[in-house]
Design an enzyme around this catalytic site. Structure first.
Site, PDB file in Angstrom:
ATOM      1  N   CYS A  84      -5.326   4.756   0.297  1.00 34.07           N
ATOM      2  CA  CYS A  84      -5.974   3.883  -0.703  1.00 34.07           C
ATOM      3  C   CYS A  84      -6.959   2.926  -0.026  1.00 34.07           C
ATOM      4  CB  CYS A  84      -4.940   3.025  -1.436  1.00 34.07           C
ATOM      5  SG  CYS A  84      -3.557   3.943  -2.107  1.00 34.07           S
ATOM      6  N   ASP A  85      -6.504   2.262   1.033  1.00 32.95           N
ATOM      7  CA  ASP A  85      -7.265   1.134   1.568  1.00 32.95           C
ATOM      8  C   ASP A  85      -7.900   1.361   2.936  1.00 32.95           C
ATOM      9  OD1 ASP A  85      -6.526  -0.247  -0.715  1.00 32.95           O
ATOM     10  OD2 ASP A  85      -4.668  -0.971   0.174  1.00 32.95           O
ATOM     11  N   CYS A 128      -0.766   1.332   1.705  1.00 34.10           N
ATOM     12  CA  CYS A 128      -1.254   2.692   1.462  1.00 34.10           C
ATOM     13  C   CYS A 128      -2.531   2.953   2.258  1.00 34.10           C
ATOM     14  CB  CYS A 128      -1.486   2.856  -0.040  1.00 34.10           C
ATOM     15  SG  CYS A 128      -2.252   4.410  -0.501  1.00 34.10           S
TER      16      CYS A 128
HETATM   17  C1  FAD Z   1      -1.470  -2.412  -3.693  1.00 32.32           C
HETATM   18  C2  FAD Z   1      -1.649  -0.957  -4.074  1.00 32.32           C
HETATM   19  C3  FAD Z   1      -2.896  -0.370  -3.996  1.00 32.32           C
HETATM   20  C4  FAD Z   1      -3.082   0.962  -4.364  1.00 32.32           C
HETATM   21  N1  FAD Z   1      -4.330   1.485  -4.300  1.00 32.32           N
HETATM   22  C5  FAD Z   1      -4.538   2.759  -4.744  1.00 32.32           C
HETATM   23  C6  FAD Z   1      -5.851   3.299  -4.753  1.00 32.32           C
HETATM   24  O1  FAD Z   1      -6.836   2.657  -4.363  1.00 32.32           O
HETATM   25  N2  FAD Z   1      -5.998   4.588  -5.197  1.00 32.32           N
HETATM   26  C7  FAD Z   1      -4.930   5.349  -5.618  1.00 32.32           C
HETATM   27  O2  FAD Z   1      -5.137   6.491  -6.052  1.00 32.32           O
HETATM   28  N3  FAD Z   1      -3.673   4.856  -5.589  1.00 32.32           N
HETATM   29  C8  FAD Z   1      -3.455   3.582  -5.172  1.00 32.32           C
HETATM   30  N4  FAD Z   1      -2.183   3.076  -5.126  1.00 32.32           N
HETATM   31  C9  FAD Z   1      -1.065   3.965  -5.525  1.00 32.32           C
HETATM   32  C10 FAD Z   1      -1.024   4.103  -7.052  1.00 32.32           C
HETATM   33  O3  FAD Z   1      -1.166   2.822  -7.644  1.00 32.32           O
HETATM   34  C11 FAD Z   1       0.280   4.749  -7.502  1.00 32.32           C
HETATM   35  O4  FAD Z   1       0.492   5.957  -6.791  1.00 32.32           O
HETATM   36  C12 FAD Z   1       0.271   5.077  -8.998  1.00 32.32           C
HETATM   37  O5  FAD Z   1      -0.229   3.998  -9.744  1.00 32.32           O
HETATM   38  C13 FAD Z   1       1.674   5.438  -9.464  1.00 32.32           C
HETATM   39  O6  FAD Z   1       1.712   5.527 -10.865  1.00 32.32           O
HETATM   40  P1  FAD Z   1       3.110   5.744 -11.614  1.00 32.32           P
HETATM   41  O7  FAD Z   1       2.775   5.773 -13.069  1.00 32.32           O
HETATM   42  O8  FAD Z   1       3.838   6.875 -11.035  1.00 32.32           O
HETATM   43  O9  FAD Z   1       3.992   4.458 -11.284  1.00 32.32           O
HETATM   44  P2  FAD Z   1       3.742   2.916 -11.602  1.00 32.32           P
HETATM   45  O10 FAD Z   1       2.323   2.594 -11.713  1.00 32.32           O
HETATM   46  O11 FAD Z   1       4.571   2.193 -10.606  1.00 32.32           O
HETATM   47  O12 FAD Z   1       4.381   2.731 -13.054  1.00 32.32           O
HETATM   48  C14 FAD Z   1       5.756   2.749 -13.282  1.00 32.32           C
HETATM   49  C15 FAD Z   1       6.067   1.772 -14.395  1.00 32.32           C
HETATM   50  O13 FAD Z   1       7.427   1.944 -14.814  1.00 32.32           O
HETATM   51  C16 FAD Z   1       7.954   0.683 -15.138  1.00 32.32           C
HETATM   52  N5  FAD Z   1       9.419   0.759 -15.096  1.00 32.32           N
HETATM   53  C17 FAD Z   1      10.216   0.983 -14.015  1.00 32.32           C
HETATM   54  N6  FAD Z   1      11.515   0.977 -14.372  1.00 32.32           N
HETATM   55  C18 FAD Z   1      11.549   0.743 -15.712  1.00 32.32           C
HETATM   56  C19 FAD Z   1      12.595   0.595 -16.662  1.00 32.32           C
HETATM   57  N7  FAD Z   1      13.892   0.698 -16.317  1.00 32.32           N
HETATM   58  N8  FAD Z   1      12.277   0.352 -17.945  1.00 32.32           N
HETATM   59  C20 FAD Z   1      10.984   0.254 -18.332  1.00 32.32           C
HETATM   60  N9  FAD Z   1       9.936   0.358 -17.468  1.00 32.32           N
HETATM   61  C21 FAD Z   1      10.216   0.616 -16.178  1.00 32.32           C
HETATM   62  C22 FAD Z   1       7.351  -0.233 -14.087  1.00 32.32           C
HETATM   63  O14 FAD Z   1       7.375  -1.587 -14.506  1.00 32.32           O
HETATM   64  C23 FAD Z   1       5.944   0.315 -13.961  1.00 32.32           C
HETATM   65  O15 FAD Z   1       5.025  -0.355 -14.792  1.00 32.32           O
HETATM   66  C24 FAD Z   1      -1.969   1.743  -4.774  1.00 32.32           C
HETATM   67  C25 FAD Z   1      -0.699   1.156  -4.843  1.00 32.32           C
HETATM   68  C26 FAD Z   1      -0.524  -0.180  -4.503  1.00 32.32           C
HETATM   69  C27 FAD Z   1       0.846  -0.794  -4.620  1.00 32.32           C
END
Ligand code: FAD
Length: 305
Positions: free
Chosen positions: A131-132, A128
């Protein structure tokens, strides 16, 4: 209310849903926190100038539980029946009924599966740019990919890093023309066509990459501080799609401005949707909207139109 996924979107939805008085259950297949917990250091979430991703995720989980949401961890949702008034959610443990469902199951960044990628994730290997990128101000970085995401990340990093290399397996980008032209005008960007990364090397942090030319077989080592893998994301939308929720070509769930999916009473938030930005802040915002909209759907039937 049932929320699938306890990442930033699901936890934000959980806070709003519980506070509105709805009986709220969040089902999470792993431990709560989602990809926020994978971020080594977060410097762009308002209110926290610099915080470990794991710490921010823990705070969100604690906050959500305090608001009154039930959280089932290590329980995977395995199938959905969403068409009727009562939504049926099957999991690895049991079956639940809900008046409304929020799908907040996130996405996975595609990896290139080369030696060093896993080892240096968060220590020079990133998925990303927004992010980084700022961690690589004035440094040398390398972007892998040739689509719109790779070009957008390259343009973003060209304003921060001293030197930017782009490695692409083909001899032309698969990105919008305007982006390509913009990229070609940057003096600090060098594109390495017909090349693929064979290995990411380092010493505690990334120090170089080994590239191989696909046409000639020649290899070369380039010294870099950061590697940005931009070969696409896979939204965790298979279950939603199988139950009739409309998705885009790449699998992202289609939502409208109120986070509604194609099925009444079913909402989606965060990285699983076709929202153009994948950040913690946007996931939180979408989670909030989805919870408030789902609340209105449940409590005020006239609102369902
Ligand atoms: C290494 C890294 C660094 C990042 N750094 C930043 C940053 O500095 N700043 C920033 O703003 N963003 C950052 N991001 C992006 C940010 O983390 C994501 O955009 C955000 O967290 C997405 O949130 P979400 O709730 O949509 O999904 P997620 O956080 O992916 O949550 C989805 C959840 O659903 C669960 N799930 C999936 N399928 C199922 C199922 N069938 N049953 C039950 N549970 C399920 C998963 O296990 C997961 O815990 C980074 C991402 C990564 C990978």
């Amino acid at each position: 209310m049932i929320i699938i996924g306890a990442g930033a979107a699901g936890l934000a939805a959980g806070i709003y849903s519980s506070r509105s008085g709805l009986k709220t259950l969040i089902i999470e297949e792993k431990l709560a926190g989602g990809t926020t917990g994978d971020a080594p250091l977060v410097e762009n979430y308002p209110g926290f100038p610099s915080i470990l991703g794991s710490e921010l995720a823990d705070k969100m989980v604690t906050h959500c539980k305090k608001a009154g949401a039930s959280l089932h961890e290590l329980e995977e949702v395995t199938s959905l029946d969403l068409k009727g008034e009562k939504k049926i959610i099957k999991t690895t443990r049991t079956e639940y009924g809900a008046a409304a469902v929020i799908i907040a199951s996130g996405a996975r960044y595609r990896e290139i599966n080369v030696s060093g990628e896993k080892e240096y994730k968060g220590r020079g290997v990133s998925y990303c740019g927004v992010c980084d990128g700022p961690f690589f101000k004035g440094k040398r970085v390398l972007i892998i990919g040739g689509g719109n995401s790779a070009c957008i990340t390259t343009l973003y990093l060209s304003g921060l890093a001293a030197e930017v290399f782009v490695v692409h397996r083909r001899d032309a980008f698969r990105a919008e023309n305007a982006l390509v032209q913009d990229l070609e005008s940057k003096g600090n960007v060098k594109v390495l066509w017909n090349n693929e990364v064979k290995e990411i090397k380092g010493n505690k942090v990334v120090t170089s990459v080994i590239l191989a030319n696909i046409k000639t077989g020649e290899t070369q080592e380039i010294a870099v501080d950061g590697v940005f893998v931009q070969v696409g994301e896979s939204p965790n939308s298979q279950l939603a799609k199988a139950s009739g929720v409309e998705t885009e070509e790449g699998g992202c769930i289609k939502i409208d401005i109120r986070q509604r999916t194609s099925i009444p009473g079913v909402y989606a938030a965060g990285d699983v949707t076709n929202h153009p930005v994948m950040q913690i802040g946007t996931a939180v915002g979408q989670g909030i909207t989805s919870a408030l909209e789902a609340y209105s759907y449940i409590r005020r039937p006239y609102y369902r139109k």
